[in-house]
Structures are given as C-alpha cells and as structure tokens.
Design an enzyme around this catalytic site. Structure first.
Site, PDB file in Angstrom:
ATOM      1  N   ASP A  16       0.281  -1.016  -0.150  1.00 59.37           N
ATOM      2  CA  ASP A  16       0.465  -0.308   0.346  1.00 59.37           C
ATOM      3  C   ASP A  16       1.327   1.036  -0.063  1.00 59.37           C
ATOM      4  OD1 ASP A  16       0.528   0.642   2.344  1.00 59.37           O
ATOM      5  OD2 ASP A  16      -0.985  -0.129   3.558  1.00 59.37           O
ATOM      6  N   ALA A  17       0.392   2.187   0.187  1.00 58.80           N
ATOM      7  CA  ALA A  17       0.804   3.789  -0.307  1.00 58.80           C
ATOM      8  C   ALA A  17       2.166   4.344   0.481  1.00 58.80           C
ATOM      9  CB  ALA A  17       0.109   4.228  -0.063  1.00 58.80           C
TER      10      ALA A  17
END
Lengths: 137, 137, 137, 137
Positions: free
Chosen positions: A18-19
């Site tokens: 994820d980010a």
C-alpha cells in the site's frame, strides 16, 4: 505433532503493498491461506475437489495475528504451516511468515472449521484427511 | 440513451493503493463494478436476488481502460455509468472515474454479458431489467 | 472511555466474496480499517495529511479476529470502532461487524502503532490526536 | 520481436474468486502484472531496485481486456508476456492467460509508461532496460 512445518514461498508484488510502501496488513491473511492450501495439496487434497466430492469447505473461525516486521515489494517470503490441534470439525494451525529463518515478520494462530458446502454448518472432517494428518503432522 | 449518467462516490483507502503511492490499476475495475452494482440497485435490481429468482449473473466480457491521471489515498472519487448499448444478452457501458467534473482520472468501455448462474452460458437479459433500461437510459 | 462506538456502514460487493459464496475472511480486515479511517476522519484527521504534516503513519501490530457468522454479497454491514486503550505510540481498539444490532458477524481486537513515515520506527502519537481521543472516547 | 513469449504459471486461490464461483475479473490484471514483473526480473531488473537506483516506476496507461472463458479455483494458469512495441517512455505488451495451450481464457493489450518515481511524470526508459529488450524480444 512434532513434524517439521510445511513451507511455501511467496513473492511480494505491488498488488500486495500500500501507499506506506509496505505490504498491506490484510494481505498476510491471503499469504497464510495460500500456504494452507498448498499444505493440503501436498497431502493429496484439493479444496475444490473436496467441495464437489465431500461437500465440505474450510472456513477461518479465528485468527490471531502478530505483525513483527514489515515486508516490502519484491521480497521472497517463506510461509510456514504447522498443525497444532485437531477436533471433530476443526483444525488449529500455527503459521508464520519469514524473510529468512532468523527474521519472522508475522506470526498467526489460525483455526479453520470444516463446514457443509451448502448449509455452511459444521461438518465432520472427512476421515481420509484426518488419516493423513495423523501421519506425522 | 441521452439520460445523464448514474454517479456513485467512492472513497480511496490504503487497501486501494500500492507502494508507488498511487491507486493500484486493477482497483479501478473494482470501483467501476461498485458503480454498476449501485446503478442496477437504483433501478430496483439486486444481483444476488437476480441470481436466486432468475438464475442469472452478469460477467464482464471486455474492458477497455484508459488511465489518464493517478488517484491517491483519501480522495473522494466520482464514478459514472452510462448505458451505450444493449443486446439480447449483453450491455455496453461507458464509465469514468473523476476527481471533479473537470478532471477525469480513468475512462472505460465495458461490456457485460448476462449468463446462466449454473451453466455460465449466455442467457437473455430478464425482460423486467430491459424494461427499466428503456425508460431513459 | 464509555462513549458509544463510532459506526460506519459498508456494502458488500462481489469483490469481497469468494467461490464459497461468502465474504472472504481477509476482507474483514479491510472493512475494519475503512471504519478506523472514517473514525479518525470524524475526529478531524486524515491519514494522508498526517503523513505529510507530521510524518506519521499508523500500522496494525496485532489483530485478533473471531468470525461468528458469514456475510454475503449485497448485505449492508455496520462496522464499529471503540477505543479501548492508548499508549505513547499505540492505540488499542475493539471493533465488530454486524448485520443488525443483534447479529454480530465478526469481532476484533486491534492494536495500531504510530510509526515514523520514513523510518517505520515507533513514534509518539501527535498530541493533537491524543487531545481529541481524550474528549470522550 | 518474434521471440517466443515469456511464460509464468499462476495458481488460482480462493482469494482470486468471487461468489459466482469464478475468478473475479479484476484479478486478471493482477495476474498480468505478476507475469510482467517476472519477465522484467528474468531480464535482470527488479522494479524496487529500479525505483531506488533510477527513480523510475512503470504505470499502466491503457489496458484492453477480452474475457473469453472463466477460470476456477485450484486451476494452474499460464500467463504470457510478449513485447509488441517500445517508445521513448512506454512499452506495449500483448498478454494472455491460458488453461492449456489450446484454451485462452483472457487476452490483453497493455501499455505501460515509465514515470519518474517522485513526480509521476513521463521519463525515458533506462537505456540498460532498452538494451535488454532489443536482444530478441
């Protein structure tokens, strides 16, 4: 139940991150299930076949996860499966995900129940599976 | 077929992003499907009910996606659905994902087929759905 | 810490289910995180902004999940968040997913750590967040 | 550009399916990306390393997908990657997913752009990659 654990290697792809730059926490549950699926396959059982021939599915009923170290994209991880207990309609497994033998990233205690594939009610684990599980696991 | 498109808002969460910091490209297909599901729901149809009562499911048979601008975590996006064509057993939809009316992030042309829920073979779209689709879409 | 829990509604889509016909077990972790994200947003904090301005991210360090009843596609679920404890660099939350107030589908005890966004090392929770958390949660 | 395509095998797990009993359509994009990642790795390039050393990432800018046959849990699929074109800052790839050589389940034309990892703006593909791509692909 002192056999060495079953081991399965999993590569981390962008889809698993994820980010924050790390593997997304829910994806560890996917990795653990892939390893359980391959463990059953190594014992001679395919879940889709069990569903057709025995009308059973396995469902996670509890999962206790401890996230110790983060994983990153492109890493090659090793996922373990060790049988810790078995009952009439459920199995208890200890699993871990490691970068290398000395670096455990995540540990899990997972209990799966055997359910009827149509009614989703608890159902006795097929004897042919229990027979394989008693041979060492 | 000149009705205004159906619009559905979707919030971006960490689960939708990857380690590049942007929304993962496959997740746009999930966003497009959520909007199609809500469009059908707005017309009075729930896919799980259609499956039980009419034994039909809808499956994507083609998707042409153009990624124009990236999306980031915490953004509130607007997903559109516009009917472009209908045949005996399929629907063609134009969809887009926008940050605001002036900034389109992704455009898609998507064709969904109506299938029998058991055999997965093409099946006529239930007349009750076609009747709603002819009322303006 | 006796405030009513924060509640967030989540619709189940096909993307959340698997071939058993039920919601895939890992997706409950995604639902729990969406509710935590909205809980923080309701207190005035956006994680992407916290990352930019305070260089902190929140990461799950443990999750204990109990799956009680299965969920199905098209269901509208309610996810709760209740703060159970806070330390210098972590929060402990009790969460549940319910079909209706009388039917809890999944319960979870989740601990999230506050980490530096660059080094991924534990970092004090920003005081402005702790201040909001002491106002009733 | 007449070299045989790169091939990568992928097992279908429950996580990849939905309640229709089939592989969820968005997951094919994940399978295609895994194969592209392994194709680059087979040429000597790891995307996480390229990001650190060359500050580049690859992003999908268009994807045209044709779904021909459904896939099911436990199947072992073969994903192909064939380079169809290269420009200063993008690559065009033809990909497919097959059950066996005679049964193609999904075909895709995918264009990926090379972007600066910080600004997300188009950036020339590193010469060391282009050099490998001209050696036969």
């Amino acid at each position: 139940m002192s056999a060495p654990p079953f081991l399965w290697r999993i590569r981390v792809y962008y889809e698993d991150t994820d980010a924050t730059g790390l593997v997304y926490h829910a994806d560890y549950l996917r990795f653990f299930e892939r390893a359980r699926t391959e463990w059953l396959r190594s014992l001679g059982f395919e879940q889709s076949a069990l569903r057709r021939t025995d009308s059973v599915i396995f469902a996670v009923v509890s999962a206790n996860l401890r996230y110790l170290e983060p994983a990153r994209v492109d890493e090659l991880l090793e996922v373990s499966v060790a049988l810790r207990g078995r009952a009439r309609a459920s199995l208890t497994l200890a699993q871990s995900i490691s970068r290398d033998p000395a670096t455990v990233l995540c540990e899990a205690d997972i209990r799966v129940a055997c359910l009827d594939a149509a009614s989703y009610r608890p159902k006795r684990i097929p004897p042919k599976i229990l027979a394989e599980l008693s041979d060492g696991d």
